[in-house]
Design a protein around this motif. Structure first.
Motif, PDB file in Angstrom:
ATOM      1  N   LEU A 162       3.111  17.323 -15.180  1.00 37.07           N
ATOM      2  CA  LEU A 162       3.287  16.428 -16.334  1.00 37.07           C
ATOM      3  C   LEU A 162       3.897  15.101 -15.881  1.00 37.07           C
ATOM      4  N   GLN A 163       4.865  15.177 -14.962  1.00 32.13           N
ATOM      5  CA  GLN A 163       5.500  13.946 -14.462  1.00 32.13           C
ATOM      6  C   GLN A 163       4.481  13.038 -13.779  1.00 32.13           C
ATOM      7  N   GLN A 164       3.560  13.658 -13.056  1.00 29.46           N
ATOM      8  CA  GLN A 164       2.568  12.871 -12.292  1.00 29.46           C
ATOM      9  C   GLN A 164       1.286  12.635 -13.087  1.00 29.46           C
ATOM     10  N   GLN A 165       1.320  13.032 -14.359  1.00 25.39           N
ATOM     11  CA  GLN A 165       0.155  12.925 -15.241  1.00 25.39           C
ATOM     12  C   GLN A 165      -1.097  13.581 -14.660  1.00 25.39           C
ATOM     13  N   VAL A 166      -0.871  14.750 -14.083  1.00 23.79           N
ATOM     14  CA  VAL A 166      -2.003  15.526 -13.556  1.00 23.79           C
ATOM     15  C   VAL A 166      -2.400  16.556 -14.612  1.00 23.79           C
ATOM     16  N   ASP A 167      -3.684  16.657 -14.898  1.00 21.91           N
ATOM     17  CA  ASP A 167      -4.187  17.614 -15.879  1.00 21.91           C
ATOM     18  C   ASP A 167      -3.971  19.035 -15.335  1.00 21.91           C
ATOM     19  N   VAL A 168      -3.200  19.853 -16.079  1.00 16.44           N
ATOM     20  CA  VAL A 168      -2.844  21.194 -15.581  1.00 16.44           C
ATOM     21  C   VAL A 168      -4.036  22.147 -15.467  1.00 16.44           C
ATOM     22  N   SER A 169      -5.181  21.767 -16.039  1.00 19.51           N
ATOM     23  CA  SER A 169      -6.366  22.627 -15.897  1.00 19.51           C
ATOM     24  C   SER A 169      -7.230  22.190 -14.714  1.00 19.51           C
ATOM     25  N   ASP A 170      -6.880  21.061 -14.125  1.00 24.12           N
ATOM     26  CA  ASP A 170      -7.670  20.544 -13.007  1.00 24.12           C
ATOM     27  C   ASP A 170      -7.120  21.140 -11.702  1.00 24.12           C
ATOM     28  N   SER A 171      -7.657  22.323 -11.336  1.00 22.23           N
ATOM     29  CA  SER A 171      -7.055  23.086 -10.241  1.00 22.23           C
ATOM     30  C   SER A 171      -7.058  22.325  -8.915  1.00 22.23           C
ATOM     31  N   LYS A 172      -8.103  21.535  -8.688  1.00 19.00           N
ATOM     32  CA  LYS A 172      -8.198  20.829  -7.405  1.00 19.00           C
ATOM     33  C   LYS A 172      -7.057  19.809  -7.246  1.00 19.00           C
ATOM     34  N   THR A 173      -6.840  19.027  -8.307  1.00 17.77           N
ATOM     35  CA  THR A 173      -5.785  18.009  -8.237  1.00 17.77           C
ATOM     36  C   THR A 173      -4.400  18.659  -8.213  1.00 17.77           C
ATOM     37  N   VAL A 174      -4.249  19.755  -8.979  1.00 18.85           N
ATOM     38  CA  VAL A 174      -2.945  20.457  -8.966  1.00 18.85           C
ATOM     39  C   VAL A 174      -2.682  20.979  -7.550  1.00 18.85           C
ATOM     40  N   ALA A 175      -3.701  21.550  -6.911  1.00 21.47           N
ATOM     41  CA  ALA A 175      -3.543  22.075  -5.550  1.00 21.47           C
ATOM     42  C   ALA A 175      -3.165  20.952  -4.583  1.00 21.47           C
ATOM     43  N   GLU A 176      -3.733  19.781  -4.768  1.00 21.05           N
ATOM     44  CA  GLU A 176      -3.394  18.622  -3.934  1.00 21.05           C
ATOM     45  C   GLU A 176      -1.922  18.236  -4.121  1.00 21.05           C
ATOM     46  N   LEU A 177      -1.506  18.235  -5.401  1.00 16.67           N
ATOM     47  CA  LEU A 177      -0.141  17.830  -5.735  1.00 16.67           C
ATOM     48  C   LEU A 177       0.901  18.779  -5.111  1.00 16.67           C
ATOM     49  N   LEU A 178       0.511  20.072  -4.983  1.00 11.25           N
ATOM     50  CA  LEU A 178       1.432  21.066  -4.416  1.00 11.25           C
ATOM     51  C   LEU A 178       1.971  20.632  -3.057  1.00 11.25           C
ATOM     52  N   LYS A 179       1.104  19.962  -2.294  1.00 11.66           N
ATOM     53  CA  LYS A 179       1.489  19.558  -0.932  1.00 11.66           C
ATOM     54  C   LYS A 179       2.646  18.569  -0.953  1.00 11.66           C
ATOM     55  N   LYS A 180       2.797  17.895  -2.084  1.00 11.79           N
ATOM     56  CA  LYS A 180       3.877  16.891  -2.165  1.00 11.79           C
ATOM     57  C   LYS A 180       5.089  17.420  -2.933  1.00 11.79           C
TER      58      LYS A 180
END
Ligand code: DC
Length: 221
Positions: free
Chosen positions: A44-62
């Motif tokens: 939510l802080q990074q405005q990443v859509d929580v259903s978009d698994s690819k972008t969420v997986a990318e964000l995990l690295k950070k």
């Protein structure tokens, strides 16, 4: 080391009961839902859509997520900020439920959770502790209560914090979250084969704590 797994749906009283039982037994208490909530908050802080698994997986690295214990209380740190209070909103509950269905999120968090059971006697609560995270736990408990009772308790809990909530809306959210937690493909909410079911619908908090503490004592002594 002794490990106790307490699983069950949202609002069954898991965290309050597990925390007090852990105090009675001198174990550490790990609330694993808080970690999924921290991932939800980061999205939510990074405005990443929580259903978009690819972008969420990318964000995990950070994401740097850490659990620390301060005066016996669990605190959760997201990129060095203590977000323990911030993660307790309905919005984050839904976000946590969504991200928890993403396989990369679950595998990212697995070792973090397992590490606690390597060094301490633990009571860990969540959805898949007895089935996936700690399959060798000496005691497994599956805590439930009817959706109506859970919604009623949640409304009362919010009222105590000075927040007004609509019972029907809270009930609808609980039913929706139960459904997605129980029907996701990976590590769905379900009792482990050897889990002891405990229905807290007609028990007070004190009775539930007593019952769970006794059950654990009987099995580890
Ligand atoms: O226990 P909680 O309500 O704080 O958990 C928030 C969400 O995180 C929940 O809807 C499902 C997910 N979760 C999970 O998938 N596995 C866990 N072990 C703990 C929580």
């Amino acid at each position: 080391m002794i490990a106790v797994a307490i699983d069950g749906p949202a609002g069954a009283g898991k965290s309050t009961i597990a925390k007090q039982a852990a105090q009675n037994l001198g174990f550490i208490y790990v609330d694993t839902g808080a970690i999924y909530r921290a991932v939800g908050l980061a999205c939510l802080q990074q405005q990443v859509d929580v259903s978009d698994s690819k972008t969420v997986a990318e964000l995990l690295k950070k994401m740097d997520i850490r659990i620390i214990f301060f005066n016996g209380e669990q605190h959760i740190l997201l990129n060095d900020a203590d977000v323990s209070d911030e993660i307790r909103t309905e919005k984050i509950s839904m976000a946590a439920s969504k991200v928890s269905a993403i396989p990369e999120v679950r595998s990212f968090l697995l070792e973090l959770q397992r590490n606690f059971a390597r060094t301490d006697n633990v009571i860990m609560d969540g959805r898949d502790i007895g089935t996936v995270v700690l399959p060798n736990a000496q005691v497994k408990i599956f805590l439930t209560a009817s959706p109506e009772i859970r919604a009623k308790r949640r409304v009362a809990q919010l009222a105590e914090k000075g927040e007004q909530a609509d019972y029907e809306q809270v009930l609808a959210d609980i039913v929706k979250r139960d459904y997605s937690d129980s029907n996701r493909e990976i590590a769905p909410l379900k009792p482990a084969e050897t889990a002891i079911p405990v229905d807290t619908s007609s028990l007070t908090l004190e009775e539930s704590v007593r019952k769970v503490t006794e059950m654990i004592k009987e099995r580890i002594e």
